[in-house]
Design an enzyme around this catalytic site. Sequence first.
Site, PDB file in Angstrom:
ATOM      1  CE  LYS A 172     -12.925  31.125  -3.762  1.00 18.38           C
ATOM      2  NZ  LYS A 172     -12.474  30.286  -2.636  1.00 18.38           N
ATOM      3  CG  LEU A 176     -11.755  22.907   2.366  1.00 15.90           C
ATOM      4  CD1 LEU A 176     -12.130  21.616   1.656  1.00 15.90           C
ATOM      5  CD2 LEU A 176     -12.137  22.827   3.831  1.00 15.90           C
ATOM      6  CB  THR A 228     -18.404  25.353  -8.426  1.00 19.30           C
ATOM      7  OG1 THR A 228     -18.693  24.663  -7.230  1.00 19.30           O
ATOM      8  CG2 THR A 228     -18.013  26.767  -8.101  1.00 19.30           C
ATOM      9  N   GLY A 229     -18.770  25.055 -11.586  1.00 17.96           N
ATOM     10  CA  GLY A 229     -18.445  25.521 -12.942  1.00 17.96           C
ATOM     11  C   GLY A 229     -19.699  25.996 -13.673  1.00 17.96           C
ATOM     12  CD  GLU A 246      -8.961  22.847 -17.557  1.00 15.62           C
ATOM     13  OE1 GLU A 246      -9.112  21.615 -17.567  1.00 15.62           O
ATOM     14  OE2 GLU A 246      -8.687  23.509 -18.560  1.00 15.62           O
ATOM     15  CB  CYS A 280      -9.777  16.418 -11.540  1.00 17.46           C
ATOM     16  SG  CYS A 280      -8.154  16.749 -12.226  1.00 17.46           S
ATOM     17  CD  GLU A 379     -15.246  14.490  -9.532  1.00 23.81           C
ATOM     18  OE1 GLU A 379     -16.010  15.433  -9.271  1.00 23.81           O
ATOM     19  OE2 GLU A 379     -14.084  14.650  -9.936  1.00 23.81           O
TER      20      GLU A 379
HETATM   21  P1  NAD Z   1     -15.567  23.339  -5.739  1.00 27.59           P
HETATM   22  O1  NAD Z   1     -16.229  23.518  -7.058  1.00 27.59           O
HETATM   23  O2  NAD Z   1     -16.419  23.142  -4.555  1.00 27.59           O
HETATM   24  O3  NAD Z   1     -14.642  24.615  -5.393  1.00 27.59           O
HETATM   25  C1  NAD Z   1     -13.615  25.047  -6.250  1.00 27.59           C
HETATM   26  C2  NAD Z   1     -13.347  26.519  -5.977  1.00 27.59           C
HETATM   27  O4  NAD Z   1     -14.504  27.272  -6.339  1.00 27.59           O
HETATM   28  C3  NAD Z   1     -13.079  26.855  -4.517  1.00 27.59           C
HETATM   29  O5  NAD Z   1     -12.115  27.881  -4.446  1.00 27.59           O
HETATM   30  C4  NAD Z   1     -14.433  27.367  -4.041  1.00 27.59           C
HETATM   31  O6  NAD Z   1     -14.359  28.244  -2.938  1.00 27.59           O
HETATM   32  C5  NAD Z   1     -14.908  28.103  -5.276  1.00 27.59           C
HETATM   33  N1  NAD Z   1     -16.361  28.287  -5.352  1.00 27.59           N
HETATM   34  C6  NAD Z   1     -17.331  27.518  -4.809  1.00 27.59           C
HETATM   35  N2  NAD Z   1     -18.554  28.028  -5.111  1.00 27.59           N
HETATM   36  C7  NAD Z   1     -18.340  29.131  -5.865  1.00 27.59           C
HETATM   37  C8  NAD Z   1     -19.188  30.087  -6.496  1.00 27.59           C
HETATM   38  N3  NAD Z   1     -20.516  30.005  -6.387  1.00 27.59           N
HETATM   39  N4  NAD Z   1     -18.627  31.086  -7.196  1.00 27.59           N
HETATM   40  C9  NAD Z   1     -17.277  31.182  -7.330  1.00 27.59           C
HETATM   41  N5  NAD Z   1     -16.413  30.316  -6.738  1.00 27.59           N
HETATM   42  C10 NAD Z   1     -16.931  29.291  -6.027  1.00 27.59           C
HETATM   43  O7  NAD Z   1     -14.538  22.148  -5.920  1.00 27.59           O
HETATM   44  P2  NAD Z   1     -13.574  21.510  -4.816  1.00 27.59           P
HETATM   45  O8  NAD Z   1     -14.372  20.669  -3.887  1.00 27.59           O
HETATM   46  O9  NAD Z   1     -12.708  22.550  -4.248  1.00 27.59           O
HETATM   47  O10 NAD Z   1     -12.674  20.572  -5.751  1.00 27.59           O
HETATM   48  C11 NAD Z   1     -13.067  19.321  -6.159  1.00 27.59           C
HETATM   49  C12 NAD Z   1     -13.601  19.336  -7.582  1.00 27.59           C
HETATM   50  O11 NAD Z   1     -12.638  19.936  -8.451  1.00 27.59           O
HETATM   51  C13 NAD Z   1     -13.807  17.938  -8.120  1.00 27.59           C
HETATM   52  O12 NAD Z   1     -15.017  17.898  -8.838  1.00 27.59           O
HETATM   53  C14 NAD Z   1     -12.621  17.737  -9.057  1.00 27.59           C
HETATM   54  O13 NAD Z   1     -12.820  16.785 -10.070  1.00 27.59           O
HETATM   55  C15 NAD Z   1     -12.449  19.112  -9.601  1.00 27.59           C
HETATM   56  N6  NAD Z   1     -11.098  19.293 -10.123  1.00 27.59           N
HETATM   57  C16 NAD Z   1     -10.926  19.411 -11.472  1.00 27.59           C
HETATM   58  C17 NAD Z   1      -9.636  19.522 -12.000  1.00 27.59           C
HETATM   59  C18 NAD Z   1      -9.404  19.664 -13.484  1.00 27.59           C
HETATM   60  O14 NAD Z   1      -8.316  20.066 -13.867  1.00 27.59           O
HETATM   61  N7  NAD Z   1     -10.353  19.354 -14.341  1.00 27.59           N
HETATM   62  C19 NAD Z   1      -8.540  19.523 -11.140  1.00 27.59           C
HETATM   63  C20 NAD Z   1      -8.760  19.403  -9.769  1.00 27.59           C
HETATM   64  C21 NAD Z   1     -10.047  19.297  -9.271  1.00 27.59           C
END
Ligand code: NAD
Length: 494
Positions: A172, A176, A228-229, A246, A280, A379
């Site tokens: 998935k 965006l 979200t994690g 991650e 990130c 962050e």
């Molecule tokens: P996000 O957590 O909002 O979304 C990430 C993904 O999760 C998207 O596909 C989103 O649709 C999905 N999602 C959202 N809510 C969910 C739920 N309840 N259940 C299952 N899936 C869900 O993050 P974002 O805004 O897309 O990305 C930015 C964040 O990602 C920042 O915090 C950044 O630091 C982090 N990031 C981490 C790494 C890493 O390798 N550690 C790399 C890139 C980005």
Amino acid sequence: MINQNYINNQWCDAVSKKRFDVINPFTEELIESVPQSGTEDVQKAVEASREAWKEWRFIAGGDMRDMLREVAVKSRKHSEELATIMTAEMGKPLIENTDEVEWIASCFEYYSELGRDQIGRVVAPTQDKQMSIVVYEPYGVVGCIVPWNYPLLLAAWKIAPAIAVGNTCVVKPSELSPLSILRWMETCFDHFPPGVVNVLTGYGQETGEPIVTSKGTNVIAFTGSVETGTRIATLAAEQLKKTHLELGGNDALIVCSDVDVEVAARGAFWAATLNCGQVCTSAERIYVEKPVAKDFIDAVVSQAEEVELGNPMGSTTDIGPMVSSEQRDKIESKIANAKDQGAKLMTGGNRPTQFTKGYFLEPTVLTNMDSSMEMMQKESFGPVVPIQTVSSFEEAIKLADESDYGLGCSLYTNDLEKAFTAAREVKAGSFWINDPLTDNEAAPFGGMRKSGGGRELGIEGLNEFREAKHILIDYKVRQKDYWFPYDLDKGRKT
Ligand code: NAD
């Protein structure tokens, strides 16, 4: 442009027929609409993936290698087109997206070989005529949920190792940035058996959560925010499902007084504002030693004022727009909050006036920072460079380590002792000395503390997607003298 889900190598709409719009952050115009997938679509994709797994789990190493290599070859062939779609949907400069396509190709090449290298080991038996064989097996179906800042790369870091060791995937993308991955499937994955890699578009709650809770997914590999994690880990825990997380970071970058300040300032500014600060591992908190603080700040401010903002398709654009108006709003309120808490705005902080459209925000340099401020603790994920002056190297490493996160940390120094002291003392999954934000597909990438627990890339990234099975064989069929009947007086013979 391709605008449907990819299930079983077929293109289809969501069962509900619902769709949502994908907006170009530079033009603020509609690019395309894609399916808003729901539980029934997840079920279809998971079933296809489970069916494909029955054969894919036993694929011969040479065949797997050839198929993964072909992804690399095709990705390079379609590089310009894939990079252009990424730029249109999420606003990163074309040059960076072209690099991204090269990195996904390298990742597929690397795992095409590593995946067939060692699939187990043999250990010494405890009895004569026994063989103890350890085999590493795939889990089954991996749900890959990825963000928008590196739309193809972060998917590749999961798909390549997962399928290299015999898993199948339901992916998935972020709501965006779903278009590049659909085109990637169309151009670079058509040689795979149906169901090995499936892609569903949709929002987190409606599409992501059913992937996490489906009884048919065995591992959830997630990259995204800590919030979200946490939600995903909680949902997965109800089924004791393995998660590979991650998450976000709040990386420190330390500048020691022994370095070339101009180089350190250029490196720090790039590390803080690359991809409009939406990385990130962006440098989010800069600690500079007092003797060089003024020169360093002046050099960073000059960089911020010289850098070229503009059309991300442009060949000389350094920084494009942010991904969405919501992300920009969040950063603007973080800057306002930092100023309220005593930060001094050195440059930036506004929407540039030369653009009538696009979610632009000027690179923003803040000084007078101290570690109690929210911006130094959480962050930001935007083009902000917060700088705190420190009175000693020891203070810098203490502050760098005092964090809920532990994704990355950077240091500029020529002093070997300082370099290794900091590298050993600061908890972070990556530690960069004079070379911020550089990855290597053969070395692990991931976070400590709240930045997550898994590792991508390297052998570690492969091992996340396989589990050990011990196969024990006695090649002489014989009664064992430790079976019934027991007799304590005779004791055990083996
Ligand atoms: P996000 O957590 O909002 O979304 C990430 C993904 O999760 C998207 O596909 C989103 O649709 C999905 N999602 C959202 N809510 C969910 C739920 N309840 N259940 C299952 N899936 C869900 O993050 P974002 O805004 O897309 O990305 C930015 C964040 O990602 C920042 O915090 C950044 O630091 C982090 N990031 C981490 C790494 C890493 O390798 N550690 C790399 C890139 C980005």
